[in-house]
Design an enzyme around this catalytic site. Structure first.
Site, short mmCIF file in Angstrom:
data_model
loop_
_atom_site.label_atom_id
_atom_site.label_comp_id
_atom_site.label_asym_id
_atom_site.label_seq_id
_atom_site.Cartn_x
_atom_site.Cartn_y
_atom_site.Cartn_z
N ARG A 102 36.19 52.27 24.72
CA ARG A 102 36.33 50.85 25.06
C ARG A 102 35.62 50.51 26.36
O ARG A 102 35.76 51.21 27.36
CB ARG A 102 37.82 50.50 25.19
N HIS A 111 42.18 56.79 31.02
CA HIS A 111 41.76 56.07 32.23
C HIS A 111 41.51 57.11 33.31
O HIS A 111 42.33 58.01 33.53
CB HIS A 111 42.82 55.07 32.68
N ARG A 145 34.18 54.97 31.03
CA ARG A 145 35.40 55.69 31.39
C ARG A 145 35.46 57.12 30.88
O ARG A 145 36.01 58.00 31.57
CB ARG A 145 36.62 54.90 30.87
N HIS A 196 45.21 56.13 28.14
CA HIS A 196 45.22 54.71 28.50
C HIS A 196 45.10 53.77 27.30
O HIS A 196 45.89 52.84 27.18
CB HIS A 196 44.06 54.45 29.47
N GLU A 230 32.58 45.29 36.38
CA GLU A 230 33.33 46.52 36.20
C GLU A 230 32.47 47.55 35.50
O GLU A 230 31.36 47.24 35.03
CB GLU A 230 34.63 46.26 35.42
#
Length: 522
Positions: A390, A246, A293, A355, A118
């Site tokens: 994160r 997000h 992100r 998010h 990811e």
């Protein structure tokens, strides 16, 4: 007469952090009370986590994972906590989730766990349960928690405030004792009464603050209840300016903001405009669509402004075989089909949404807050793992690791010398004489969300933050008065917590004038 519950440990929140701690403590013989404001204890941020959980990649190591976590966190991570995550996390995934609970993660054709890559990860190291990993984990945890004889599960109970003798004891000499927690006042939604729960140890695991924002991937309960309660009691809160947005949530005017997992970009999907033209190569040439992100979310924001469009698109069908889309993302496809979009054939309209809360209640490496006998874990807490942003799929792992660590610490330090007799705690006195007007509460909640989205969102500046501080402080005065004269209910408790958390986040954003991670000031 106030109903009184007593237990060794009170856990507020039933997601991966709270449920893991409850299960480990109960198995060791302690009496545990788990409280959730939802009628269904499955309802939590954990349940809605589509993405996976970090395991161990081929030739992987703690040092390799730490490098990726630190990079995503913009160098603002707590190195000790990151090392703990890498050292303990994969083994806990194996021993608790796979062996103890039997979570059915995906396997490849050879029968080995299927590892995905990811955004922000150098190698594939993420395990999934199709595109509903959190749901699979939460169902398994609640099944175990709900059937354990040492666990009392109180659903539809909303925590109002934590109890500290220096604030609540009828013995006023308790004000000279160190600040310590001995339980909480809880609102029973069924009876409409407030009950007392005393405990030797209390763990806050109430999730994040996504509901502060107009657009969020979080469920209705993500109001930051635990953070606001801890703040009112005097706990230290840190890194509150770091709100991760997000990049990709489903966008249609009347549709909910469905999370479109980062895993689809991990499989090869690209962010594009309506004509199919990709754009992430202009913002992150090295990572492209797999950039961290905050970079992806701001890139989308920039493209929307530059081209004056309400959304951009995710293109799965040009880059991933339809058969693979249907097998790997069945729940995302099913959700989008309800609104006329087939992700195996159509471009998917997306926008960023609030998010994940990278900040929270300061805790040490064992989950202890600055208030004695009060612990925090999961998104409610700030261990420093996430730093300023994160890394994908670290949140479930952090909840698992610190759910385990708080349980281990509590088992070694079970007593609370400041636990007072129940008779020394005054029964709840509801001063409110009028019923809460849902229209007023809904309007104030909407006002908070619009302030936070427009002034304290993806891109911040001094003028917006000044306006937010001025309006939120005025609103909090009104809400506190409203709270005092109105009979308590879940929505009113949530409104009070939301405005407190909005002020915490906004002041943190105001005080930090450096662009770092997911905090960006013009």
């Amino acid at each position: 007469m106030t109903t009184h519950y007593e237990s060794d440990v009170l856990i507020i929140g039933s997601g991966i952090a709270g449920a893991t701690a409850a299960l480990l403590l109960a198995e060791a013989g302690l009496a545990v009370t788990v409280v959730t404001r939802s009628r269904d204890p499955h309802e939590s941020n954990t349940y809605y986590a589509q993405g996976g959980i970090i395991y161990r990649g081929e030739n992987d190591s703690t040092a390799m994972l730490a490098e990726d976590v630190m990079r995503a966190g913009a160098g603002h991570c707590n190195a000790e906590a990151v090392t703990i995550l890498g050292d303990e996390g994969p083994e806990l995934v194996k021993s608790i989730l796979i062996e103890k609970l039997g979570v059915a993660f995906d396997h490849d054709n050879s029968g080995a766990l299927s590892l995905a890559r990811e955004g922000g990860h150098a190698i594939p190291r993420i395990v999934h349960a199709t595109d509903a990993t959190g749901k699979a984990i939460q169902i398994a945890l609640i099944r175990a928690v709900g059937t354990h004889p040492n666990i009392q599960l109180l659903a539809a109970h909303t925590a109002i405030d934590i109890l500290t003798p220096s604030h609540h004891s009828l013995n006023r000499l308790a004000v000279y004792e160190p600040l310590a927690c001995i339980g909480a006042y809880l609102f029973d939604q069924e009876s409409g009464r407030v009950v007392l729960c005393t405990a030797k140890k209390t763990l806050l695991a109430t999730g994040g603050v996504g509901q502060l924002f107009l657009r969020t991937t979080n469920p209705a309960g993500a109001r930051g209840d635990g953070i606001a309660m801890a703040n009112r009691a005097g706990a230290r809160i840190i890194n509150a300016e770091f709100i991760q947005f997000h990049p990709t949530t489903f966008y249609q005017s009347r549709a909910p903001h469905l999370l479109i997992s980062e895993a689809v970009r991990g499989e090869g999907a690209r962010l594009v405009h309506a004509d199919g033209t990709p754009f992430m190569q202009h913002y992150a040439p090295e990572w492209k669509d797999l950039a961290p992100r905050d970079i992806v979310a701001r890139s989308i924001h920039e493209e929307m402004i530059k081209h004056d469009v309400p959304n951009v698109y995710l293109d799965l069908c040009s880059y991933i075989p339809a058969r693979r889309i249907k097998s790997h993302f069945p729940n995302i496809r099913r959700s989008c089909l309800q609104y006329g979009i087939d992700i195996s054939k159509d471009l998917v309209p997306v926008v960023p949404a609030a998010h994940y809360f990278c900040g929270g209640i300061w805790v040490d490496i064992w989950g202890r807050s600055t208030i004695g006998h009060l612990y925090a874990a999961g998104e409610t807490a700030c261990t420093g793992v996430h730093g300023a942003n994160r890394l994908a799929s670290t949140s479930l792992l952090e909840g698992l690791v610190w759910g385990s660590r708080t349980a281990r610490h509590i088992l070694k330090h079970r007593e609370n010398p400041y636990l007072v007799h129940a008779g020394d705690i005054p029964p709840w006195c509801d001063e409110g004489s009028i019923a809460a007007d849902p229209a007023l509460i809904a309007q104030d909640m909407s006002y908070i969300r619009h302030i936070m989205w427009n002034y304290v969102g993806l891109v911040r500046n001094s003028q917006r933050l000044k306006r937010a501080i001025r309006e939120l402080r005025s609103l909090e005065v009104e809400i506190e008065h409203f709270y005092r004269v109105t009979r308590v209910n879940d929505s009113l408790i949530g409104l009070r917590n939301m405005v407190r958390n909005a002020i915490i986040v906004t002041f943190a954003a105001w005080e930090n004038n450096q662009n770092k991670g997911c905090h960006f000031r013009e």
